[in-house]
Design a protein around this motif. Structure first.
Motif, short mmCIF file in Angstrom:
data_model
loop_
_atom_site.label_atom_id
_atom_site.label_comp_id
_atom_site.label_asym_id
_atom_site.label_seq_id
_atom_site.Cartn_x
_atom_site.Cartn_y
_atom_site.Cartn_z
N SER A 19 40.09 -49.25 41.16
CA SER A 19 39.44 -48.18 41.58
C SER A 19 40.30 -47.08 40.68
O SER A 19 39.29 -46.09 39.93
N LEU A 20 41.34 -47.00 40.57
CA LEU A 20 42.27 -45.94 39.72
C LEU A 20 41.69 -46.01 38.46
O LEU A 20 41.49 -45.03 37.68
N ASN A 21 41.84 -47.29 37.57
CA ASN A 21 41.53 -47.26 36.29
C ASN A 21 40.05 -46.93 36.02
O ASN A 21 39.72 -46.16 34.92
N TYR A 22 39.02 -47.23 36.85
CA TYR A 22 37.72 -47.36 36.63
C TYR A 22 37.46 -45.74 36.78
O TYR A 22 36.62 -45.33 35.86
N TRP A 23 38.04 -45.12 37.64
CA TRP A 23 37.79 -43.46 37.86
C TRP A 23 38.16 -42.83 36.59
O TRP A 23 37.79 -41.87 36.06
N LEU A 24 39.40 -43.30 36.20
CA LEU A 24 39.84 -42.41 35.13
C LEU A 24 39.08 -42.84 33.67
O LEU A 24 38.57 -42.14 32.77
N GLU A 25 38.37 -43.79 33.55
CA GLU A 25 37.50 -44.38 32.41
C GLU A 25 36.49 -43.65 32.59
O GLU A 25 35.73 -43.27 31.38
N GLU A 26 35.68 -43.67 33.55
CA GLU A 26 34.43 -43.06 33.88
C GLU A 26 34.15 -41.64 34.13
O GLU A 26 33.11 -41.04 33.81
N THR A 27 35.02 -41.11 34.32
CA THR A 27 35.15 -39.28 34.64
C THR A 27 34.69 -38.69 33.38
O THR A 27 35.20 -39.27 32.17
N SER A 28 34.09 -37.62 33.64
CA SER A 28 33.74 -36.78 32.34
C SER A 28 34.50 -35.61 32.52
O SER A 28 34.47 -34.66 31.66
N LEU A 29 35.52 -35.42 33.61
CA LEU A 29 36.31 -34.54 34.01
C LEU A 29 37.89 -34.54 33.23
O LEU A 29 38.16 -35.78 33.50
N GLU A 30 38.35 -33.57 32.82
CA GLU A 30 39.75 -33.49 32.43
C GLU A 30 40.32 -33.21 33.94
O GLU A 30 40.08 -32.03 34.41
N LEU A 31 41.27 -33.97 34.37
CA LEU A 31 41.78 -33.76 35.88
C LEU A 31 42.68 -32.77 35.98
O LEU A 31 42.95 -32.20 37.15
N THR A 32 43.47 -32.23 34.86
CA THR A 32 44.51 -31.47 35.15
C THR A 32 43.99 -30.14 35.75
O THR A 32 43.12 -29.52 35.31
N ASP A 33 44.49 -29.47 36.52
CA ASP A 33 44.39 -28.35 37.47
C ASP A 33 43.07 -28.22 38.15
O ASP A 33 42.61 -27.20 38.37
#
Length: 228
Positions: A19-33
């Motif tokens: 799940s972790l790699n999948y979410w990082l690959e598929e998200t359209s968001l920059e996660l910082t902050d």
């Protein structure tokens, strides 16, 4: 697998950690902050993961996260990015459009105990409500899986009959309000392991061949992302 991933996932690490790699690959968001909420966190594993990505996280469970969650977060040096709350996922005590990300793992089945599908619907609708426009739900949940899994749960797991496992069509139904959604299923043999060493060995077999030949509806984990 490293200690960080084990602290994040805990159980059948080899399959659930996909799940972790999948979410990082598929998200359209920059996660910082980003402002994030973990539902049903218990030991705060996904809050740890989000904080490691630079998110500010509300780590929640219905009666509040465990003391172990705080200890794990302190061990990894991210406690300054986390606050702890007692939150009922069917009645999230925030105004609309608050969070950039909501995440959960293996939560809806417990919310739907004793075949309460309405409570599961309500939880998803509450998540949708508190997400900002363009915000995303990261999820990993237990599926009904195969007849073999259903038999074992009924006869050998004390809470197996009360947990409301989801089907793939129900995932589609629950996520209908979201503008965009995608998911995959994984895991078959690893759920049968009696300890984490056994689950890791069986998870390797899942990844080598079983996931490739098993129908999606027979796998026991669904991982996905849905965008408001």
């Amino acid at each position: 697998m490293n200690k960080l991933i084990k602290d994040i996932i805990e159980w059948d690490v080899r399959n659930w950690s996909k799940s972790l790699n999948y979410w990082l690959e598929e998200t359209s968001l920059e996660l910082t902050d980003r402002n994030a909420l973990e539902i049903g966190s218990r030991n705060g594993g996904l809050s740890l993961w989000l904080a490691k990505q630079g998110c500010k996280v509300t780590c929640s469970d219905v009666n509040g996260p465990s003391e172990k969650a705080r200890q794990i977060h302190q061990k990894h040096g991210i406690e300054h990015l986390v606050q702890y709350k007692g939150i009922d996922a069917t009645n999230i005590p925030y105004e609309n459009d608050v969070f950039d990300i909501v995440v959960f793992k293996s939560v809806l089945g417990g919310i739907g105990h004793n075949n309460n599908k309405d409570a599961q619907f309500k939880a998803i609708n509450e998540i949708y409500r508190v997400l900002k426009p363009g915000g995303e739900l990261f999820f990993a949940e237990n599926l009904v899986a195969s007849p073999f899994h259903s038999f074992l749960r009924k006869h050998f797991i004390s809470w197996g009959e009360n947990w409301r496992y989801l089907s793939i069509p129900e995932i589609e139904e629950f996520l209908n309000p979201f503008s965009h959604k995608h998911y995959f299923s994984t895991g078959f043999l690893a759920a049968l392991g009696r300890n984490e060493k056994q689950r890791d060995i069986l998870g390797k077999i899942d990844n080598l061949c079983i996931n490739k030949i098993t129908p999606s509806k027979w796998k026991y984990i669904v991982v996905g992302l849905a965008k408001k």
